[in-house]
Design a protein around this motif. Structure first.
Motif, PDB file in Angstrom:
ATOM      1  N   TYR A 155       0.832  -1.199   0.000  1.00  0.00           N
ATOM      2  CA  TYR A 155       0.000   0.000   0.000  1.00  0.00           C
ATOM      3  C   TYR A 155       0.871   1.255   0.000  1.00  0.00           C
ATOM      4  O   TYR A 155       0.624   2.200  -0.745  1.00  0.00           O
ATOM      5  CB  TYR A 155      -0.921  -0.003   1.220  1.00  0.00           C
ATOM      6  CG  TYR A 155      -1.835   1.192   1.269  1.00  0.00           C
ATOM      7  CD1 TYR A 155      -2.979   1.246   0.479  1.00  0.00           C
ATOM      8  CD2 TYR A 155      -1.541   2.296   2.069  1.00  0.00           C
ATOM      9  CE1 TYR A 155      -3.814   2.351   0.500  1.00  0.00           C
ATOM     10  CE2 TYR A 155      -2.361   3.406   2.097  1.00  0.00           C
ATOM     11  CZ  TYR A 155      -3.507   3.429   1.304  1.00  0.00           C
ATOM     12  OH  TYR A 155      -4.319   4.531   1.324  1.00  0.00           O
ATOM     13  N   ASP A 156       1.903   1.237   0.833  1.00  0.00           N
ATOM     14  CA  ASP A 156       2.758   2.418   0.917  1.00  0.00           C
ATOM     15  C   ASP A 156       3.486   2.692  -0.396  1.00  0.00           C
ATOM     16  O   ASP A 156       3.858   3.818  -0.684  1.00  0.00           O
ATOM     17  CB  ASP A 156       3.756   2.278   2.072  1.00  0.00           C
ATOM     18  CG  ASP A 156       3.031   2.359   3.416  1.00  0.00           C
ATOM     19  OD1 ASP A 156       1.936   2.964   3.453  1.00  0.00           O
ATOM     20  OD2 ASP A 156       3.534   1.802   4.416  1.00  0.00           O
ATOM     21  N   GLU A 157       3.693   1.640  -1.187  1.00  0.00           N
ATOM     22  CA  GLU A 157       4.326   1.850  -2.490  1.00  0.00           C
ATOM     23  C   GLU A 157       3.296   2.211  -3.559  1.00  0.00           C
ATOM     24  O   GLU A 157       3.647   2.438  -4.710  1.00  0.00           O
ATOM     25  CB  GLU A 157       5.018   0.558  -2.951  1.00  0.00           C
ATOM     26  CG  GLU A 157       6.316   0.284  -2.244  1.00  0.00           C
ATOM     27  CD  GLU A 157       6.777  -1.140  -2.532  1.00  0.00           C
ATOM     28  OE1 GLU A 157       6.530  -1.648  -3.639  1.00  0.00           O
ATOM     29  OE2 GLU A 157       7.364  -1.743  -1.629  1.00  0.00           O
ATOM     30  N   GLY A 158       2.041   2.208  -3.178  1.00  0.00           N
ATOM     31  CA  GLY A 158       0.999   2.535  -4.157  1.00  0.00           C
ATOM     32  C   GLY A 158       0.680   1.378  -5.089  1.00  0.00           C
ATOM     33  O   GLY A 158       0.286   1.589  -6.230  1.00  0.00           O
ATOM     34  N   VAL A 159       0.863   0.142  -4.608  1.00  0.00           N
ATOM     35  CA  VAL A 159       0.577  -1.029  -5.443  1.00  0.00           C
ATOM     36  C   VAL A 159      -0.667  -1.737  -4.903  1.00  0.00           C
ATOM     37  O   VAL A 159      -0.799  -1.947  -3.701  1.00  0.00           O
ATOM     38  CB  VAL A 159       1.776  -2.004  -5.415  1.00  0.00           C
ATOM     39  CG1 VAL A 159       1.491  -3.220  -6.273  1.00  0.00           C
ATOM     40  CG2 VAL A 159       3.035  -1.307  -5.888  1.00  0.00           C
ATOM     41  N   PHE A 160      -1.562  -2.108  -5.796  1.00  0.00           N
ATOM     42  CA  PHE A 160      -2.807  -2.775  -5.380  1.00  0.00           C
ATOM     43  C   PHE A 160      -2.515  -4.150  -4.792  1.00  0.00           C
ATOM     44  O   PHE A 160      -1.631  -4.863  -5.236  1.00  0.00           O
ATOM     45  CB  PHE A 160      -3.716  -2.970  -6.599  1.00  0.00           C
ATOM     46  CG  PHE A 160      -4.511  -1.756  -6.965  1.00  0.00           C
ATOM     47  CD1 PHE A 160      -3.880  -0.641  -7.483  1.00  0.00           C
ATOM     48  CD2 PHE A 160      -5.887  -1.735  -6.805  1.00  0.00           C
ATOM     49  CE1 PHE A 160      -4.609   0.494  -7.834  1.00  0.00           C
ATOM     50  CE2 PHE A 160      -6.630  -0.604  -7.159  1.00  0.00           C
ATOM     51  CZ  PHE A 160      -5.993   0.503  -7.673  1.00  0.00           C
ATOM     52  N   TYR A 161      -3.330  -4.506  -3.803  1.00  0.00           N
ATOM     53  CA  TYR A 161      -3.227  -5.854  -3.232  1.00  0.00           C
ATOM     54  C   TYR A 161      -4.459  -6.659  -3.651  1.00  0.00           C
ATOM     55  O   TYR A 161      -5.588  -6.296  -3.334  1.00  0.00           O
ATOM     56  CB  TYR A 161      -3.133  -5.773  -1.702  1.00  0.00           C
ATOM     57  CG  TYR A 161      -3.060  -7.127  -1.056  1.00  0.00           C
ATOM     58  CD1 TYR A 161      -1.849  -7.797  -0.941  1.00  0.00           C
ATOM     59  CD2 TYR A 161      -4.215  -7.770  -0.597  1.00  0.00           C
ATOM     60  CE1 TYR A 161      -1.774  -9.047  -0.384  1.00  0.00           C
ATOM     61  CE2 TYR A 161      -4.148  -9.031  -0.040  1.00  0.00           C
ATOM     62  CZ  TYR A 161      -2.931  -9.661   0.064  1.00  0.00           C
ATOM     63  OH  TYR A 161      -2.857 -10.915   0.612  1.00  0.00           O
ATOM     64  N   PHE A 162      -4.210  -7.753  -4.370  1.00  0.00           N
ATOM     65  CA  PHE A 162      -5.332  -8.584  -4.840  1.00  0.00           C
ATOM     66  C   PHE A 162      -5.245 -10.000  -4.279  1.00  0.00           C
ATOM     67  O   PHE A 162      -5.917 -10.895  -4.782  1.00  0.00           O
ATOM     68  CB  PHE A 162      -5.293  -8.718  -6.365  1.00  0.00           C
ATOM     69  CG  PHE A 162      -5.579  -7.464  -7.130  1.00  0.00           C
ATOM     70  CD1 PHE A 162      -6.885  -7.047  -7.336  1.00  0.00           C
ATOM     71  CD2 PHE A 162      -4.559  -6.704  -7.665  1.00  0.00           C
ATOM     72  CE1 PHE A 162      -7.154  -5.899  -8.077  1.00  0.00           C
ATOM     73  CE2 PHE A 162      -4.818  -5.557  -8.398  1.00  0.00           C
ATOM     74  CZ  PHE A 162      -6.116  -5.154  -8.606  1.00  0.00           C
ATOM     75  N   GLY A 163      -4.352 -10.182  -3.281  1.00  0.00           N
ATOM     76  CA  GLY A 163      -3.987 -11.551  -2.895  1.00  0.00           C
ATOM     77  C   GLY A 163      -5.051 -12.464  -2.295  1.00  0.00           C
ATOM     78  O   GLY A 163      -4.689 -13.498  -1.749  1.00  0.00           O
ATOM     79  N   VAL A 164      -6.321 -12.125  -2.329  1.00  0.00           N
ATOM     80  CA  VAL A 164      -7.324 -13.054  -1.793  1.00  0.00           C
ATOM     81  C   VAL A 164      -8.262 -13.493  -2.918  1.00  0.00           C
ATOM     82  O   VAL A 164      -8.542 -12.714  -3.817  1.00  0.00           O
ATOM     83  CB  VAL A 164      -8.168 -12.393  -0.679  1.00  0.00           C
ATOM     84  CG1 VAL A 164      -7.426 -12.377   0.625  1.00  0.00           C
ATOM     85  CG2 VAL A 164      -8.586 -10.993  -1.066  1.00  0.00           C
ATOM     86  N   PRO A 165      -8.724 -14.724  -2.881  1.00  0.00           N
ATOM     87  CA  PRO A 165      -9.627 -15.165  -3.952  1.00  0.00           C
ATOM     88  C   PRO A 165     -11.011 -14.556  -3.756  1.00  0.00           C
ATOM     89  O   PRO A 165     -11.837 -15.105  -3.048  1.00  0.00           O
ATOM     90  CB  PRO A 165      -9.668 -16.693  -3.775  1.00  0.00           C
ATOM     91  CG  PRO A 165      -9.236 -16.932  -2.362  1.00  0.00           C
ATOM     92  CD  PRO A 165      -8.450 -15.764  -1.889  1.00  0.00           C
TER      93      PRO A 165
END
Ligand SMILES: O=c1ccn([C@@H]2O[C@H](COP(=O)(O)OP(=O)(O)O[C@H]3O[C@H](CO)[C@@H](O)[C@H](O)[C@H]3O)[C@@H](O)[C@H]2O)c(=O)[nH]1
Ligand SMILES: [Mn+2]
Length: 675
Positions: free
Chosen positions: A576-586
């Motif tokens: 998040y701090d790098e501004g990258v989306f987290y999609f790691g859950v199904p």
């Protein structure tokens, strides 16, 4: 929807208040102690519901931040509602009450503005400020104790040092979340407990209402109504503040700001509440998940302020107590100088007195509300998962007004979901709650436009039907693209006049949106995230919310309040701090997003190839469709990257990607039959 939205733009209002001047003028003279004496008492309601999703240490920090207000301590009472009925939360508050004796004088002596210890000790002054070492260590040790109970899952005896704490904690042991008796514990009493310098402390009361699996508990609205009753038995302050457990105070003068309006005789007879916007700490520069919702909390609130007043957003709101007990016309005019607020204090009975505590337990019982008007005509209203929106709306329909107070320094700061799935689920719950109001007998379109005012009704209708945005958004995300793949033109050619109309509409609405956003101190990059999230929510939260509401109506499922988690894993935080989306859950949300991204990407490629191959006029005919696909692909870049390029833990799970490819393939073949 466009028409409803115009109501917000009819009469926007921006206010500025001058607390020192107003209090001087209204309370008489510059005599500070006289002013202090005349200030009305203030009850503060803080809700928490689950120690695992809402860490007790930070809930306690929220309570400490308001206990330390620049306000006469003996006039503040903080009530904490624990819907989780958890000994972990109770333990955190027992510890916080002890720490408060040091923290409150520390803040006041050192003139600290940031009075939530959690927030203060992350600032540079808090980390290595002069004289703060001792208190920092004290806070750290308290936090560690609370966290160690969290790890164990129970409060072990070795953590309880004081005999009296042992007695308190014994009472709360072994409660189950859904079934337990009421528990009310006065942790600090103003007249009796003093800080380390011998000054008065605010009241601090822990309340866990009775729960039974056979009685409905009406989620947060039920919790607030319990606090409303318990507090009227104990302190009955004319004004109360509602706070979510993650919304701590960021301005020790906030109550005085609210009082500028609440005590103003020109508006007080009809003024029900003063709403501060929800603002957030720790957002990244781009606010990738569009969590600050500037439009909802700031732009639209200014718009409503010129009508009946802003809607209630559940937290950071100062209410006049009597406004929750009937319309303004039904109440006798106040005997005090300030029309809406009775500044006389309650008779001096100890809040620990047996009679008081017994009565408080009685009103916190789960059957107390049966066959009463609680939730229907008085108190916070039941029947919607967005009890805040619904209660504010009903108050406006009764003839009450509200004021939007948006000072430069945020008065409250909260946490915004730092994980895409959480943010989308939260929004889905809102959509379901809003539909519940939209299709009730109090629908803003039929009831609100008559009872509140026509334009206020339209504003509320805009929100009520918010989820309906899923229809145009989904249509634009798929239909022009399928048309493009099968060579079917759906929009005017570049050479026709219709093209200019489309171009104008697109540019005008986007520019308008951008300007509005920049006017409330937004940045262009945050605006870009905001518009992207609007599309993402439209596709996912809005459509899932719409389906969920439909299923609820058919009786397949029942509406539930899925609590937003306030804890975040380290790897998610780093992304998040790098501004990258987290999609790691199904998540099914991501399947849908993936599908749309693939459809758009393929249509863009196919469209461009076909257009270039045509002898002439390929772009002329299909330009708008290619543009729409291109624009969608631009917005979908993080999704595409997460499916095909990224390798880290925050990528879209392989399973979901495959499912999306399959669905996209099906949709494209389906297009064959339409076009
Ligand atoms: O049964 C319940 C459920 C929730 N809460 C509390 O309600 C608050 C809000 O819950 P959260 O999960 O943080 O929801 P959000 O979606 O972040 O909250 C927004 O939306 C809610 C309505 O859906 C409003 O109540 C909130 O004020 C508003 O900030 C928290 O303090 C919870 O502890 C309860 O006390 N009891
Ligand atoms: Mn929240």
């Amino acid at each position: 929807m466009w028409l409803f939205l115009q109501a917000f733009r009819w009469r926007p209002v921006r206010r500025k208040e001058h607390p020192h001047l107003l209090l001087e003028a209204m309370i008489g003279g510059r005599d500070n102690s006289l002013q202090q004496q005349k200030l009305p008492a203030l009850d503060v309601f803080i809700c928490t519901a689950d120690p695992c999703k809402e860490p007790p240490a930070s809930v306690a920090s929220t309570a400490l931040s308001v206990m330390a207000y620049d306000y006469p301590a003996e006039k503040i009472s903080v009530y904490v509602s624990d819907d989780g009925g958890s000994e972990l939360t109770l333990f955190a508050f027992v510890e916080a009450a002890r720490f408060a004796r040091h923290w409150l004088p520390f803040c006041k002596e050192n003139g600290i503005d940031q009075r939530s210890p959690d927030a203060y000790f992350t600032t540079s002054a808090g980390r290595d400020g002069y004289g703060s070492e001792k208190i920092r260590l004290m806070y750290q040790s308290m936090k560690e104790k609370v966290e160690s109970t969290m790890e164990k899952g129970f409060v072990s005896n070795d953590l309880i040092i004081h005999e009296e704490d042992y007695d308190i904690l014994k009472k709360g042991k072994g409660f189950s979340r859904r079934d337990h008796p009421s528990m009310i514990q006065v942790l600090l009493e103003s007249g009796k407990d003093c800080d380390i310098n011998g000054n008065a402390m605010p009241n601090l009361i822990y309340v866990s209402r009775e729960k039974s699996s056979t009685s409905p508990h009406n989620f947060k609205a039920g919790a607030l109504n319990t606090l409303l009753r318990v507090s009227s038995v104990m302190t009955n302050a004319p004004i109360f503040l509602t706070l979510d457990c993650d919304m701590c105070s960021n301005d020790p003068q906030a109550p005085q700001r609210a009082l500028c309006y609440l005590l103003d005789p020109s508006m007080a007879s009809k003024l029900s509440f003063v709403q501060f916007p929800q603002r957030y700490r720790g957002l990244d520069d781009d606010d990738i998940y569009g969590g600050e919702l500037r439009r909802l909390f700031r732009i639209n609130s200014q718009g409503l302020d010129g009508l009946c007043g802003p809607n209630y957003v559940g937290t950071g709101c100062f209410f006049v107590r009597r406004s929750l007990f009937g319309p303004p016309s039904s109440l006798p005019s106040s005997p005090s100088a300030f029309a809406g607020v009775d500044c006389t204090t309650k008779a001096d009975v100890s809040i620990r007195a047996d009679g008081t505590v017994k009565k408080a337990h009685e009103v916190a019982g789960c059957r107390y509300e049966l066959h009463t008007m609680w939730g229907s005509m008085i108190g916070f209203r039941y029947g919607s998962l967005v009890e805040d929106y619904y209660t504010g709306y009903r108050l406006h329909c009764e003839g009450w007004r509200s004021v939007f107070c948006d000072p430069e320094r945020p008065a409250f700061l909260g946490d915004s979901p730092r994980n895409l799935n959480d943010g989308l689920s939260q929004c889905r719950r809102w959509v379901v709650g809003l539909y519940e109001v939209a299709f009730s007998r109090f629908s803003p379109l039929t009831y609100g436009t008559r009872k509140a005012s026509f334009s206020t009704g339209l504003c509320y209708a805009y929100y009520a039907f918010w989820g309906a945005w899923c229809i145009p958004i989904t249509v634009y995300a798929l239909i022009p693209q399928l048309g493009l793949i099968y060579d079917t033109p759906l929009f005017p050619k570049v050479s026709s006049t219709g093209f200019y109309l489309y171009t104008y509409l697109f540019l005008a609405s986007y520019c308008h949106d951008l300007i509005e956003f920049l006017r409330v101190e937004g940045t262009t990059r945050r605006w870009w995230s905001d518009q992207r999230m609007w599309m993402i929510r439209g596709l996912t939260s809005f459509s899932f919310g719409t389906m969920e509401y439909a299923l609820n109506q058919m009786g397949v499922s029942a509406p539930g309040f899925s609590l937003t988690s306030k804890v975040m894993e380290d790897d998610q935080n780093a992304l998040y701090d790098e501004g990258v989306f987290y999609f790691g859950v199904p998540s099914p949300f991501f399947t849908l997003l993936g599908t749309v991204a693939i459809v758009n990407l393929s249509s863009l490629v196919v469209g461009v190839l076909k257009a270039t191959r045509k002898e002439e006029g390929g772009f002329d005919e299909m330009f708008l469709q290619i543009f729409i696909s291109g624009f969608a692909v631009l917005n979908c870049l993080p999704v595409i990257e997460a499916m095909f390029i990224r390798r880290d833990g925050g990528r879209i799970p392989r399973k979901i990607t495959n499912l999306s490819i399959l669905l996209a393939g099906l949709l494209c073949s389906f297009g064959y039959f339409i076009f």
